[in-house]
Design an enzyme around this catalytic site. Sequence first.
Site, PDB file in Angstrom:
ATOM      1  N   CYS A  95       0.834  -1.207   0.000  1.00 32.00           N
ATOM      2  CA  CYS A  95       0.000   0.000   0.000  1.00 32.00           C
ATOM      3  C   CYS A  95       0.866   1.252   0.000  1.00 32.00           C
ATOM      4  O   CYS A  95       1.780   1.378   0.826  1.00 32.00           O
ATOM      5  CB  CYS A  95      -0.922   0.002   1.215  1.00 32.00           C
ATOM      6  SG  CYS A  95      -2.030   1.427   1.260  1.00 32.00           S
ATOM      7  N   HIS A 166       1.929  -7.346  -6.847  1.00 30.37           N
ATOM      8  CA  HIS A 166       1.271  -6.337  -7.671  1.00 30.37           C
ATOM      9  C   HIS A 166       2.278  -5.883  -8.720  1.00 30.37           C
ATOM     10  O   HIS A 166       3.345  -5.376  -8.379  1.00 30.37           O
ATOM     11  CB  HIS A 166       0.833  -5.162  -6.791  1.00 30.37           C
ATOM     12  CG  HIS A 166      -0.013  -4.158  -7.504  1.00 30.37           C
ATOM     13  ND1 HIS A 166      -1.083  -3.535  -6.914  1.00 30.37           N
ATOM     14  CD2 HIS A 166       0.035  -3.663  -8.761  1.00 30.37           C
ATOM     15  CE1 HIS A 166      -1.641  -2.698  -7.772  1.00 30.37           C
ATOM     16  NE2 HIS A 166      -0.969  -2.761  -8.902  1.00 30.37           N
TER      17      HIS A 166
END
Length: 329
Positions: A95, A166
């Site tokens: 994040c 990711h």
Amino acid sequence: MMNQARRFSVAPMMDWTDRHCRYLHRQLSARALLYTEMVTSAALVHGDAERLLARDASEHPVAVQLGGSDPAELAKAVSICDRFGYDEINLNIGCPSDRVQSGKFGACLMAEPQLVAECLSAMQGATDTPVTVKCRIGIDDQDTEADLNRFIDAVVPTGIAALYVHARKAWLKGLSPKENREIPPLDYERVYRLKQRLGDFPVAINGGIATLEAASAHLVHVDGVMLGRAAYHEPMLLAGVDRVIFGDEGEQPTLSDIETAMSEYAERERGKGTRLNQITRHMLGLATGLPGARRFRQILSVEACKPGAGPEIIAAAFAALARQEQLAG
């Protein structure tokens, strides 16, 4: 080998993948691995664990994602998670938000692989539940394959069960979280090469995957796929997961099935004091692409907010949708 449930997972998404969202997604796929929103270790250790971790028994397989950078605190948080029976505990190293950076967790920890390794070792020492990591392919100027490999070589030997990667790097300085989902280019090939380098170690890919066809194409190269926004905004996509991704036979759930399940759920939850709009806000995308979708969303978003609203609002939304389909047909 990748745990079978990890072959397809729905990403942890702040403000979205709460227990009501997960209940909806479970009605659509029996096999997909579902995730909580990210929960900070500090919030668990010092706050209301029941509120943060409560879940329905039907959610399995379901994982909890933690954020934090203090090994001792994370170990305590893991012990708390175990009381709620999650199937996997994931550490967020992906994040990019300012709030996460100020708390020294999330993607900024990719610059501190040894600290991450200490955190993971402490977490695994506190549980027998599989511990996994979700990370980026890089951050800021640490964006070479060598940087990624250095990070991976520190965390994999701790004994983690899998990696979710990711396939974008995160710009921690100068881009918002929304921009970090769109501006840094996707580099799926880097994740594929990482999988080749790690051999049998389980690697799942995340980022920009919008269809089950795309997910299937990725599965030629990696062990699992993780979908985020596409699964949330078009939840009926999940109705095909068990057949397309897992090879299960049988009928896919229909909108009628979902109406019945969610109406019954809303009635049960009303008895616990849950407001209807807390449930229906996750259902707005069910009619995406269908005639009457706008009216469907309007009923579920506006009418569900009114005092005393109950399952009859869900019935009204689906009835309006059915009428529009009949007219269009």
